[in-house]
Design an enzyme around this catalytic site. Structure first.
Site, mmCIF file in Angstrom:
data_model
loop_
_atom_site.group_PDB
_atom_site.id
_atom_site.type_symbol
_atom_site.label_atom_id
_atom_site.label_comp_id
_atom_site.label_asym_id
_atom_site.label_seq_id
_atom_site.Cartn_x
_atom_site.Cartn_y
_atom_site.Cartn_z
ATOM 1 N N ILE A 1 0.860 -1.180 0.000
ATOM 2 C CA ILE A 1 0.000 0.000 0.000
ATOM 3 C C ILE A 1 0.899 1.234 0.000
ATOM 4 O O ILE A 1 1.837 1.324 0.825
ATOM 5 C CB ILE A 1 -0.917 0.034 1.235
ATOM 6 N N CYS A 2 0.604 2.128 -0.893
ATOM 7 C CA CYS A 2 1.376 3.375 -0.940
ATOM 8 C C CYS A 2 0.573 4.442 -0.209
ATOM 9 O O CYS A 2 -0.280 5.109 -0.798
ATOM 10 C CB CYS A 2 1.616 3.773 -2.411
#
Lengths: 153, 440
Positions: free
Chosen positions: A92-93
């Site tokens: 997840i960014c």
């Protein structure tokens, strides 16, 4: 002697058992103070309507000073949501999981943030550099130096 | 140190990093947020910003938290860290509890030789004498503790001394047996307990004195005499003991008898006395004077003196004589005496007392009703007398009026004045003094 992280996580777990998780989030397993699993579902009208994803938290001994490693589980038939900031390997960014992590955040608050991140998504599409990242990505997303360029979602 | 808090602490006192009540709290000068010092220092190591609002922050921007907050968290109640210890205390006092009073704290043995560590509660039971170091005695080689060594040396059996009489050098163990045989030691004659005053070296006693000692010649007699003496002493002791026991018994009996006498009062009679007294009563007409003068037992006189106050069942004549003399009293009083139950000496003292008590109660009520009757009679009499007095007073008034009229007529005849008054109206009386007596 219990480490800082286990004391803090024990308190968070007690709170979850006492008060319950927010709507759409359920605790799957929290057998130790290293790895917890949650399921997350976006409530109401959204592109992810009635889709359930599984989140994995991995804690380091100095949690909450350092951020937990949070990924979507992509094994055993589980999948990561199709989202501009979620890579197909589950990474997840999100800035709050990297340089904007703060010790005052908690497992539940991270879950809520990710839930709202999914809810505010208008269009299901993979990150632009997904294939390149997935090829080279380390096992732990915290080792990645993300560039947080998108403030809209 | 980690604390187990009793109850839920106020959420405002929780550090948002460790989620526990503040420990050594600090507050940021720039944004006013409060954290545990260690929590915030670690967080600042990680990122130089306030964990709450992400504003830039460094260690120099921290200031100790308001003392009120510090006091609030320091006074939170915590459990002792030893799970066996039931004590709870203020957080700031836990350290002193552990150091000074907690029975489960580990302390080292206060004696210097012992280096054991144990729970404070076990300190009283701890006995470290069995673990003290042992050192060997230089003379006999026995292993012995350092404390006891000095005492041991002064009586060690292997220590060398010399005989005071014959100056032979020998160990202490031999010395005791040597003194019994040393020929130079000064000894008393074996008959010293019987009176022989001779003393001298042991060798001389055997050779010369023993054959000449007069006591030694009658040694057999002494032995016989002493055994007999012992026997007598033993017998004497037994007798003394028996005597003491008997004296005790007599004392007890006497006390019991006295208390019985006191309880019985006039009902107490010594053996044989009752027969004597009844004899005396039956023959009192002829013999009373001679017996009363020659009576040798004052207690019997006491008894008879008291018996006069109690109607006795075996002297009916006496009772008849006692009540026949006031026969001139009214019939009402005579009927009252009939109501009193006669005392019966053949019953127990308690029964007699109950009878007397009942009689007294009857008397009391009778007296009460008599009093009321007398009151009523008196009141009636008084009313009647009052009426009489009033009628007399009215009569006197009438007479006084007549005398007054006569006096006025006489005055008129003598002086010749006021002739019109003679057959006129009553003159006005000069004062109200005359009326004062008739106003009733």
């Amino acid at each position: 002697m219990a480490s800082i992280s286990s004391r803090r996580l024990q308190k968070e777990l007690t709170e979850i058992h006492m008060e319950g998780c927010p709507v759409g989030i359920t605790l799957v397993k929290a057998d130790d103070f290293e790895t917890w699993w949650f399921t997350i579902e976006v409530m109401g009208e959204s592109v992810y309507r009635s889709e359930v994803y599984t989140l994995q938290f991995r804690f380091e001994p100095n949690y909450p000073i350092s951020a937990p490693a949070v990924t979507f589980v992509v094994t055993d038939g589980r999948k990561a949501p199709l989202h501009p900031h979620v890579y197909s390997n589950g990474h997840i960014c999100a800035s709050i999981l990297g340089n904007e992590w703060s010790p005052v955040l908690s497992v539940v608050s991270v879950c809520i943030t990710l839930q709202s991140m999914l809810a505010s998504c208008k269009k299901k599409e993979p990150p632009v550099d997904n294939d390149r990242y997935v090829r080279t990505a380390p096992d732990n997303p915290k080792k990645t130096r993300f560039v947080y360029h998108d403030d809209t979602v | 140190m980690q604390y187990n808090y009793v109850g839920e602490p106020n959420p405002n006192l929780l550090c948002c990093i460790c989620r526990a009540p503040f420990l050594d709290p600090v507050t940021t000068r720039s944004c006013g947020h409060t954290f545990c010092r260690t929590c915030l220092v670690q967080a600042l190591d990680h990122a130089k910003q306030c964990p709450v609002d992400r504003s830039p922050l460094s260690l120099e921007d921290l200031t100790p938290t308001n003392p009120i907050i510090r006091a609030l968290v320091d006074e939170l109640i915590v459990e002792c860290i030893h799970t066996e210890c039931p004590q709870t205390t203020q957080r700031q006092l836990l350290t002193s509890h552990l150091l000074d009073s907690c029975p489960f704290s580990l302390v080292s043995c206060p004696t210097s030789q012992c280096d054991e560590t144990l729970h404070r509660k076990d300190l009283a039971k701890h006995d470290c004498t069995n673990v003290t170091k042992l050192v060997p005695c230089d003379l006999c080689g026995t292993e012995i503790s350092l404390d006891d060594l000095e005492l041991h040396v002064s009586e060690c059996q292997e220590d060398t001394t010399s005989c005071t009489a014959c100056s032979v050098s020998l160990t202490r163990a031999q010395a005791s047996s040597h003194s019994e045989t040393c020929p130079a030691t000064i000894v008393d004659c074996v008959q010293a307990p019987n009176g022989c005053s001779w003393n001298g070296p042991r060798s001389l006693f055997e050779s010369s004195h023993k054959s000449t000692c007069p006591y030694e010649a009658i040694a057999g007699f002494f032995a016989l005499n002493s055994t007999r003496h012992t026997q007598l002493e033993q017998e004497n002791n037994i007798l003394r003991y028996k005597m003491a026991t008997l004296e005790d018994t007599v004392h007890t009996l006497r006390r019991e008898l006295q208390s019985a006498k006191a309880a019985l009062g006039p009902w107490y009679r010594a053996d044989g006395v009752s027969g004597y007294s009844s004899d005396r009563q039956s023959t009192s007409s002829g013999l009373s004077s001679s017996i009363s003068t020659s009576d040798p037992t004052p207690p019997i006189q006491d008894y008879n003196a008291l018996a006069a106050y109690f109607p006795s069942e075996d002297t009916p004549s006496n009772r008849a004589a006692g009540f026949s003399s006031p026969s001139s009293q009214s019939s009402w009083e005579a009927s009252r005496t009939e109501r009193i139950a006669p005392l019966n000496l053949s019953t127990s003292l308690e029964g007699a007392l109950v009878g007397i008590r009942e009689s007294v109660v009857t008397l009391d009520s009778a007296l009460d009703s008599l009093g009321r009757r007398a009151d009523i009679a008196l009141a009636n009499e008084t009313m009647r007398l009052n009426e009489d007095v009033m009628s007399l007073r009215a009569n006197i008034h009438g007479l006084r009026m007549q005398v007054h009229t006569i006096m006025i007529e006489r005055n008129a005849q003598v002086t010749g004045r006021n002739p019109e008054m003679v057959d006129g109206a009553w003159p006005a009386l000069p004062t109200g003094r005359y009326y004062s007596g008739t106003k009733l």
